[in-house]
Scaffold this motif. Structure first.
Motif, mmCIF file in Angstrom:
data_model
loop_
_atom_site.group_PDB
_atom_site.id
_atom_site.type_symbol
_atom_site.label_atom_id
_atom_site.label_comp_id
_atom_site.label_asym_id
_atom_site.label_seq_id
_atom_site.Cartn_x
_atom_site.Cartn_y
_atom_site.Cartn_z
ATOM 1 N N ARG A 49 0.626 -1.291 -0.014
ATOM 2 C CA ARG A 49 0.031 0.016 -0.046
ATOM 3 C C ARG A 49 0.788 1.161 -0.076
ATOM 4 O O ARG A 49 0.472 2.212 -0.719
ATOM 5 N N CYS A 50 1.913 1.245 0.829
ATOM 6 C CA CYS A 50 2.892 2.564 0.920
ATOM 7 C C CYS A 50 3.387 2.720 -0.534
ATOM 8 O O CYS A 50 3.676 3.658 -0.919
ATOM 9 N N LYS A 51 3.790 1.620 -1.112
ATOM 10 C CA LYS A 51 4.616 1.842 -2.442
ATOM 11 C C LYS A 51 3.595 2.166 -3.438
ATOM 12 O O LYS A 51 3.975 3.045 -4.317
ATOM 13 N N LYS A 53 0.991 4.072 -2.995
ATOM 14 C CA LYS A 53 0.625 5.535 -2.556
ATOM 15 C C LYS A 53 1.494 6.505 -2.912
ATOM 16 O O LYS A 53 1.550 7.684 -3.647
#
Length: 57
Positions: A49-51, A53
């Motif tokens: 998810r961080c990647k 975003k």
């Protein structure tokens, strides 16, 4: 007897073996043990998810 008095009179008893156990409560109110594989899976999902975003920004 209070906990403080109990510890003072009886000493603090510890186990020689470390025990790392974690539980969570599911939708039905039952305790479910959290396993290392569950933690690894959630970390992988969070990283994904961080990647995504970061790419969108």
């Amino acid at each position: 007897m209070s906990i403080q008095k109990s510890v003072i009179s009886n000493g603090l008893k510890t186990s020689a073996q470390a025990l790392n156990v974690c539980f969570m409560v599911d939708e039905q109110g039952r305790e479910v043990q959290v396993t290392p594989s569950m933690v690894k899976g959630l970390c992988a999902q969070l990283l994904q998810r961080c990647k995504s975003k970061a790419k969108a920004a």
